[in-house]
Structure formats: structure tokens, C-alpha cells
Design an enzyme around this catalytic site. Structure first.
Site, short mmCIF file in Angstrom:
data_model
loop_
_atom_site.label_atom_id
_atom_site.label_comp_id
_atom_site.label_asym_id
_atom_site.label_seq_id
_atom_site.Cartn_x
_atom_site.Cartn_y
_atom_site.Cartn_z
CG HIS A 1 3.06 0.73 -5.51
ND1 HIS A 1 3.19 1.70 -4.49
CD2 HIS A 1 3.90 -0.22 -4.90
CE1 HIS A 1 4.10 1.32 -3.42
NE2 HIS A 1 4.20 -0.06 -3.58
CE LYS B 1 13.65 2.39 -3.15
NZ LYS B 1 13.27 1.46 -2.24
CB SER C 1 5.52 3.26 0.89
OG SER C 1 5.25 2.68 -0.33
CG LEU D 1 8.81 7.35 -7.21
CD1 LEU D 1 7.59 7.31 -7.93
CD2 LEU D 1 9.26 8.79 -6.40
CD GLN E 1 10.49 -7.56 -1.93
OE1 GLN E 1 10.33 -7.53 -0.77
NE2 GLN E 1 9.70 -6.99 -2.76
N GLY F 1 0.94 -1.19 -0.02
CA GLY F 1 -0.12 0.02 0.01
C GLY F 1 0.94 1.16 -0.03
CB ALA F 2 1.96 4.05 1.23
CG LEU F 3 -1.08 1.61 -3.96
CD1 LEU F 3 -2.31 1.39 -5.01
CD2 LEU F 3 0.14 0.55 -3.88
CG HIS F 4 5.20 5.02 -4.47
ND1 HIS F 4 5.93 4.41 -5.69
CD2 HIS F 4 5.64 4.55 -3.55
CE1 HIS F 4 6.59 3.56 -5.25
NE2 HIS F 4 6.51 3.37 -3.95
O1 PAF Z 1 7.86 -4.92 -2.00
C1 PAF Z 1 7.01 -5.14 -1.23
O2 PAF Z 1 6.16 -4.03 -0.94
C2 PAF Z 1 6.77 -6.24 -0.10
O3 PAF Z 1 7.92 -6.63 0.25
C3 PAF Z 1 6.00 -7.38 -0.79
C4 PAF Z 1 6.55 -7.93 -1.94
C5 PAF Z 1 4.71 -6.69 -1.07
C6 PAF Z 1 5.64 -8.44 0.22
O4 PAF Z 1 5.00 -8.01 1.45
#
Ligand code: PAF
Length: 276
Positions: free
Chosen positions: A34, A146, A183, A181, A150, A28-31
Site C-alpha cells: 500500500h 497483484k 494483508s 505482500l 481486479q 486497511g491493514a496497510l503494508h
Molecule cells: O484491493 C483492495 O484492497 C480492494 O479490493 C479495494 C480496491 C480497496 C476495493 O474494496
């Protein structure tokens, strides 16, 4: 756009979707970052699913789980306008049981850099991404470059567990002044935001050095530290690794990621450059 908050209704709505699914998991807190993932998913698939879930298991004790920005109304609007078909907003008890099976990040790649600074973070991240990918049953899932480590670990999970989903890496989105960018940029005051620009400036410097023929990691890292150290509150790491996250003494164009992590004030920021 339809919204589901529990597994049963999500599953029912998902079952009704015919054709290809593009999935964008978020906290969330989309920018704009996203949005670029959602737009790409929209272009490449018949349907788009977005999830918003601030996953507690990927936050360490003392991290910002409680103050992580939550903006449900604004996020819903953004998703609607971006053409999302199904938005999943689960509560924690819809995702986790009390006595859970756990995912473990790989012992080397999962415990260096971000994994060393945030031990256990990748276990929780992989656990929730595994769940969300299984729930969405998507053909493709979209992740930003970014969060490079992950992304590499999710690709490994999908490979190691033979999961039938394509992971689509997406370019980093930056503000006009270069700030990647995130959040968490919402936490920065004006002075911190100005100092945070040293992260992208240091990566630009690295790119320039590489363009002019420099290959030695130590020289590139020293030049980056020279830009970062006067500005950031705590420089956590500057690293040059290959696409498998093995440290490199010399940059190999096409197979190198340069990463930086630093605290500016209380805010922890990361940024990186995928060297072409
Ligand atoms: O990158 C993120 O926002 C989070 O790590 C994810 C991939 C949604 C998992 O909670």
C-alpha cells in the site's frame, strides 16, 4: 492529515483541495505494498487521498469479512507519515443504502479465475470502487498489479462508463524471500508462510522457462504445478492469459499474465507475473 468518517465532512474537505488528486483505495491493514501506491500518488499529484473501508459486498458468505485485519490506529500513523492529506474512514451506512443499484462484472472476464472461485466478488468490488472514485473526484487512482483481474476490471469499468480518472497500475511488492505482500499474510503461521513461498517460486520457474525460450503454456503450467502441489493445501488455479484475460496456449511476451491461486492452510493467496 485530516480524517473524515462521513460523506458530508469528506466532501467538504475534498472541495477545499485545489490541484491534482491521487487516490489510493484500500481495505486497511496497510503494508509496504500500500505504501508504494501512496508514495507514487504523492510523487505524481498535489494531494493524496486514502480510503480505508473493508467492503462487505465483495466478501462471499463464509469468507473472512469478520476476521479481516482491522488496524485503524497503526494505519492512521502510516498514512500520516507517508504524507497523506485526507484519510477517509467511512462506516458501511455511509457507503451503502439498503436498496441499492448494483454493478455487474462483465459476464466472461468477471466470472473466470477469481470470478469463478468467488462468484459475485467482482460485482461488490466494482460497486465500491465506482463509489469511491466518484467520491474522491481524483485525477489518478492507484492499484496494485497483484490483484491483476481486479485491476483489469477496474480499467474496463472506467472505460465502459467514461469515468474521468486515470487508473495507474503499480508493481507487486514482495518480501525479501519473494512472498507477495498481502494483508492476508497475517493469517499465516511460520510453516504456512514457508509453504506460501511456493507461489512466487513457481512464478520464478515460469519466468526462467520463458527466458530459456519455452512458450507452451501447458509445459509452463505443469512445471509450476510440480512446485506448488507438494506445498499448498489446495491449488485453485494456474492460468496463463493475455492482458484481456483470454487464455493463451502460447506465452506472448509483453501481453501475458501468469496467475496462481492456492489455499495454504485456511488462507487463500494469489500471486502473478506480468511477462515482459
Ligand atoms: O484491493 C483492495 O484492497 C480492494 O479490493 C479495494 C480496491 C480497496 C476495493 O474494496
Amino acid at each position: 492529515m485530516v480524517v473524515a468518517r462521513d460523506y458530508a465532512s469528506f466532501s467538504e474537505l475534498r472541495d477545499e483541495m485545489k490541484g491534482s488528486i491521487g487516490f489510493v483505495p484500500t481495505m486497511g491493514a496497510l503494508h509496504e505494498g500500500h505504501l508504494s501506491l501512496i508514495r507514487r500518488a504523492r510523487e505524481e499529484n498535489d494531494h493524496v487521498i486514502v480510503s480505508i473501508f473493508v467492503n462487505p459486498t465483495q466478501f462471499l458468505e463464509g469468507e473472512d469479512l469478520d476476521k479481516y485485519p482491522r488496524r485503524e490506529e497503526a494505519d492512521r500513523k502510516i498514512c500520516e507519515l507517508a504524507g497523506v492529506d485526507l484519510l477517509y474512514l467511512p462506516t458501511t451506512d455511509q457507503i451503502y443504502e439498503e436498496d441499492e443499484l448494483c454493478m455487474g462484472a462483465p459476464k466472461i472476464r468477471g466470472y473466470i479465475l477469481e470470478g469463478a472461485k468467488r462468484p459475485g466478488h467482482f460485482d461488490g468490488m466494482l460497486q465500491v470502487v465506482m463509489k469511491l472514485l466518484n467520491l474522491s473526484r481524483a485525477e489518478r487512482a492507484y492499484f496494485g498489479k497483484k490483484d491483476a483481474q481486479q485491476l483489469i476490471l477496474i480499467q474496463q469499468m472506467v472505460r465502459n462508463y467514461f469515468m474521468p480518472v486515470e487508473i495507474v497500475p503499480c508493481e507487486i511488492v514482495r518480501d525479501a524471500d519473494g512472498l507477495a505482500l498481502s494483508s492476508r499474510n497475517l493469517y499465516l503461521d511460520d510453516d504456512e508462510r514457508r509453504r506460501a513461498l511456493s507461489l512466487s517460486r513457481s512464478l520464478k520457474k515460469a519466468a526462467k522457462l520463458i527466458q530459456s525460450g519455452e512458450r507452451k503454456s501447458e509445459i509452463i503450467r505443469a512445471a509450476m504445478r510440480g512446485i506448488l502441489e507438494p506445498e499448498v493445501t489446495e491449488l485453485e488455479y494456474v492460468a496463463i492469459v493475455d492482458r484481456e484475460f483470454r487464455p493463451l496456449e502460447e506465452v506472448e511476451p509483453g501481453n501475458t499474465i501468469i496467475l496462481v491461486a492456492a489455499k495454504v492452510g485456511q488462507t487463500r493467496l494469489i500471486d502473478n507475473l506480468w511477462v515482459r
